[in-house]
Design a protein around this motif. Sequence first.
Motif, mmCIF file in Angstrom:
data_model
loop_
_atom_site.group_PDB
_atom_site.id
_atom_site.type_symbol
_atom_site.label_atom_id
_atom_site.label_comp_id
_atom_site.label_asym_id
_atom_site.label_seq_id
_atom_site.Cartn_x
_atom_site.Cartn_y
_atom_site.Cartn_z
ATOM 1 N N VAL A 190 31.664 33.705 40.070
ATOM 2 C CA VAL A 190 31.881 32.397 39.449
ATOM 3 C C VAL A 190 33.034 31.672 40.136
ATOM 4 C CG1 VAL A 190 32.692 31.255 37.342
ATOM 5 C CG2 VAL A 190 30.912 33.004 37.196
ATOM 6 N N LEU A 191 34.116 32.388 40.371
ATOM 7 C CA LEU A 191 35.278 31.790 41.029
ATOM 8 C C LEU A 191 34.953 31.364 42.460
ATOM 9 C CD1 LEU A 191 38.041 34.203 39.700
ATOM 10 C CD2 LEU A 191 37.722 31.804 39.065
ATOM 11 N N ASP A 192 34.152 32.155 43.144
ATOM 12 C CA ASP A 192 33.743 31.792 44.506
ATOM 13 C C ASP A 192 33.020 30.440 44.502
ATOM 14 O OD1 ASP A 192 34.811 34.148 45.475
ATOM 15 O OD2 ASP A 192 32.882 35.201 45.567
ATOM 16 N N LEU A 193 32.100 30.276 43.559
ATOM 17 C CA LEU A 193 31.336 29.024 43.478
ATOM 18 C C LEU A 193 32.220 27.845 43.091
ATOM 19 C CD1 LEU A 193 28.001 30.123 41.753
ATOM 20 C CD2 LEU A 193 28.250 29.144 44.034
ATOM 21 N N LEU A 194 33.083 28.052 42.120
ATOM 22 C CA LEU A 194 33.979 26.972 41.705
ATOM 23 C C LEU A 194 34.853 26.521 42.874
ATOM 24 C CD1 LEU A 194 35.078 28.306 38.194
ATOM 25 C CD2 LEU A 194 33.504 26.414 38.652
ATOM 26 N N GLY A 195 35.320 27.466 43.665
ATOM 27 C CA GLY A 195 36.115 27.122 44.835
ATOM 28 C C GLY A 195 35.305 26.383 45.876
ATOM 29 N N GLN A 196 34.077 26.817 46.060
ATOM 30 C CA GLN A 196 33.197 26.186 47.044
ATOM 31 C C GLN A 196 32.946 24.720 46.717
ATOM 32 O OE1 GLN A 196 29.542 28.375 47.645
ATOM 33 N NE2 GLN A 196 28.467 26.583 48.455
ATOM 34 N N TYR A 197 32.838 24.411 45.414
ATOM 35 C CA TYR A 197 32.543 23.037 44.993
ATOM 36 C C TYR A 197 33.782 22.294 44.502
ATOM 37 C CZ TYR A 197 27.588 24.023 45.498
ATOM 38 O OH TYR A 197 26.349 24.328 46.014
ATOM 39 N N ASN A 198 34.938 22.872 44.711
ATOM 40 C CA ASN A 198 36.198 22.234 44.322
ATOM 41 C C ASN A 198 36.182 21.843 42.844
ATOM 42 O OD1 ASN A 198 38.831 21.305 44.796
ATOM 43 N ND2 ASN A 198 38.118 19.218 45.194
ATOM 44 N N ALA A 199 35.682 22.737 42.005
ATOM 45 C CA ALA A 199 35.583 22.493 40.564
ATOM 46 C C ALA A 199 36.584 23.362 39.820
ATOM 47 C CB ALA A 199 34.167 22.802 40.080
ATOM 48 N N LYS A 200 37.147 22.809 38.777
ATOM 49 C CA LYS A 200 38.053 23.572 37.927
ATOM 50 C C LYS A 200 37.365 23.870 36.601
ATOM 51 C CE LYS A 200 41.237 23.481 41.000
ATOM 52 N NZ LYS A 200 41.441 24.707 41.816
ATOM 53 N N ALA A 201 37.745 24.988 35.981
ATOM 54 C CA ALA A 201 37.102 25.409 34.742
ATOM 55 C C ALA A 201 38.125 26.038 33.811
ATOM 56 C CB ALA A 201 35.978 26.395 35.035
ATOM 57 N N THR A 202 37.677 26.308 32.586
ATOM 58 C CA THR A 202 38.519 26.948 31.581
ATOM 59 C C THR A 202 37.842 28.244 31.150
ATOM 60 O OG1 THR A 202 39.254 24.770 30.826
ATOM 61 C CG2 THR A 202 39.674 26.637 29.362
ATOM 62 N N PHE A 203 38.601 29.336 31.159
ATOM 63 C CA PHE A 203 38.069 30.655 30.849
ATOM 64 C C PHE A 203 38.676 31.161 29.543
ATOM 65 C CE2 PHE A 203 37.421 30.104 35.324
ATOM 66 C CZ PHE A 203 36.296 30.853 35.659
ATOM 67 N N PHE A 204 37.819 31.402 28.553
ATOM 68 C CA PHE A 204 38.275 31.976 27.289
ATOM 69 C C PHE A 204 38.094 33.485 27.383
ATOM 70 C CE2 PHE A 204 37.579 27.583 26.311
ATOM 71 C CZ PHE A 204 38.676 27.282 25.517
ATOM 72 N N CYS A 205 39.225 34.175 27.483
ATOM 73 C CA CYS A 205 39.226 35.592 27.847
ATOM 74 C C CYS A 205 39.432 36.505 26.641
ATOM 75 C CB CYS A 205 40.331 35.848 28.861
ATOM 76 S SG CYS A 205 40.146 34.913 30.395
ATOM 77 N N ILE A 206 38.709 37.617 26.662
ATOM 78 C CA ILE A 206 38.853 38.649 25.648
ATOM 79 C C ILE A 206 40.003 39.570 26.064
ATOM 80 C CG2 ILE A 206 37.706 40.579 24.509
ATOM 81 C CD1 ILE A 206 35.028 39.197 25.161
ATOM 82 N N GLY A 207 40.890 39.855 25.129
ATOM 83 C CA GLY A 207 42.064 40.661 25.463
ATOM 84 C C GLY A 207 41.734 42.003 26.076
ATOM 85 N N SER A 208 40.767 42.711 25.515
ATOM 86 C CA SER A 208 40.405 44.026 26.047
ATOM 87 C C SER A 208 39.804 43.921 27.443
ATOM 88 C CB SER A 208 39.417 44.724 25.107
ATOM 89 O OG SER A 208 38.240 43.949 24.926
ATOM 90 N N GLN A 209 39.160 42.802 27.744
ATOM 91 C CA GLN A 209 38.606 42.589 29.078
ATOM 92 C C GLN A 209 39.707 42.279 30.093
ATOM 93 O OE1 GLN A 209 35.342 43.992 28.696
ATOM 94 N NE2 GLN A 209 35.093 42.561 30.385
ATOM 95 N N ILE A 210 40.725 41.572 29.647
ATOM 96 C CA ILE A 210 41.863 41.310 30.537
ATOM 97 C C ILE A 210 42.516 42.629 30.941
ATOM 98 C CG2 ILE A 210 44.091 40.150 30.799
ATOM 99 C CD1 ILE A 210 43.200 38.147 28.680
ATOM 100 N N GLU A 211 42.630 43.545 29.971
ATOM 101 C CA GLU A 211 43.226 44.848 30.266
ATOM 102 C C GLU A 211 42.390 45.626 31.287
ATOM 103 O OE1 GLU A 211 45.593 45.969 26.143
ATOM 104 O OE2 GLU A 211 43.446 46.408 26.270
ATOM 105 N N LYS A 212 41.075 45.454 31.248
ATOM 106 C CA LYS A 212 40.196 46.153 32.188
ATOM 107 C C LYS A 212 40.237 45.520 33.577
ATOM 108 C CE LYS A 212 36.738 47.542 28.726
ATOM 109 N NZ LYS A 212 35.337 47.316 28.260
ATOM 110 N N HIS A 213 40.430 44.198 33.637
ATOM 111 C CA HIS A 213 40.340 43.475 34.911
ATOM 112 C C HIS A 213 41.534 42.535 35.104
ATOM 113 C CE1 HIS A 213 36.208 44.954 35.083
ATOM 114 N NE2 HIS A 213 35.994 44.449 33.892
ATOM 115 N N PRO A 214 42.747 43.072 35.142
ATOM 116 C CA PRO A 214 43.929 42.203 35.279
ATOM 117 C C PRO A 214 43.952 41.421 36.588
ATOM 118 C CG PRO A 214 44.524 44.512 35.580
ATOM 119 C CD PRO A 214 43.120 44.499 35.063
ATOM 120 N N ASP A 215 43.445 42.002 37.666
ATOM 121 C CA ASP A 215 43.464 41.307 38.953
ATOM 122 C C ASP A 215 42.541 40.089 38.939
ATOM 123 O OD1 ASP A 215 45.255 43.138 39.917
ATOM 124 O OD2 ASP A 215 43.754 44.376 40.915
ATOM 125 N N ILE A 216 41.388 40.227 38.286
ATOM 126 C CA ILE A 216 40.476 39.079 38.185
ATOM 127 C C ILE A 216 41.099 38.003 37.308
ATOM 128 C CG2 ILE A 216 38.191 38.308 37.428
ATOM 129 C CD1 ILE A 216 37.133 41.099 38.027
#
Length: 258
Positions: free
Chosen positions: A85-111
């Motif tokens: 998703v981030l690759d595509l947003l960068g390709q089209y110079n688009a910005k977005a808003t991500f509503f993140c689940i806390g437990s998912q952030i813990e699993k994927h902090p780098d993302i």
Amino acid sequence: MLKHRNILLFCISAIITLFALSFYFDVKWWSFLLVFAFWLAMTIFGSSNIKTGYFVKSYCDNPAEKELKIAISFDDGPHPMTEKVLDLLGQYNAKATFFCIGSQIEKHPDIFKRILDEGHVVGNHSYSHSNRFGFFSTQKVVDELKQTNAIIERLSSKKALYFRPPFGVTNPNIARAVAKTNHHVIGWNNRSLDTAIEDEAKILKRVKNRMAPGGIILLHDTSLKTVNVLEQLLLFLQSKKYQCVTIDALLNIPAYEN
């Protein structure tokens, strides 16, 4: 806009009126049942439709926006698919808003960090995203919001002010919780149903048919299906000269506490 308190007061008044009239007229028992059924139907509808703002004020679009600006939002990440998703947003110079689940952030902090590093905005989408979230007590909702906010702040030094309830469900407990945590409830007015519809063409058509300046689109950054839809959507938006902005830029409401 109909509000829970107004409907409740109306129904209580109707019950009292019917009870008073029963001393003078033959008021059928089902009249009381009809009032209760009306209250129940409105409560269920208001709970499941975030756009009504039935229990808590929710921001679902900016109807005053006249320029071709729109906000794309993603729920339920970060997830390995978020990278595409981030690759595509960068390709089209688009910005977005991500509503993140806390437990998912813990699993994927780098993302999660990549989302912010590339100029996108993040919001709180609870810690557990439990199927029973709508039945949580006020304190349990507060705990989930604070837990996720603490994770976000630890990784980004930002205190998130946006909250999107799981499944878009609201109720009095959630309303009391966000009043305590000072979150802005963010909804949408263009729901893709990308978690329910399998046909990518149907998802894209649904989103395009509901497109309007100032709108907020709901997608989920958790499947290749949505990634494929996103690419076609970004092409469409580019052809129509739309600018994809973050929700804070669209609504002029800060996403983080200063």
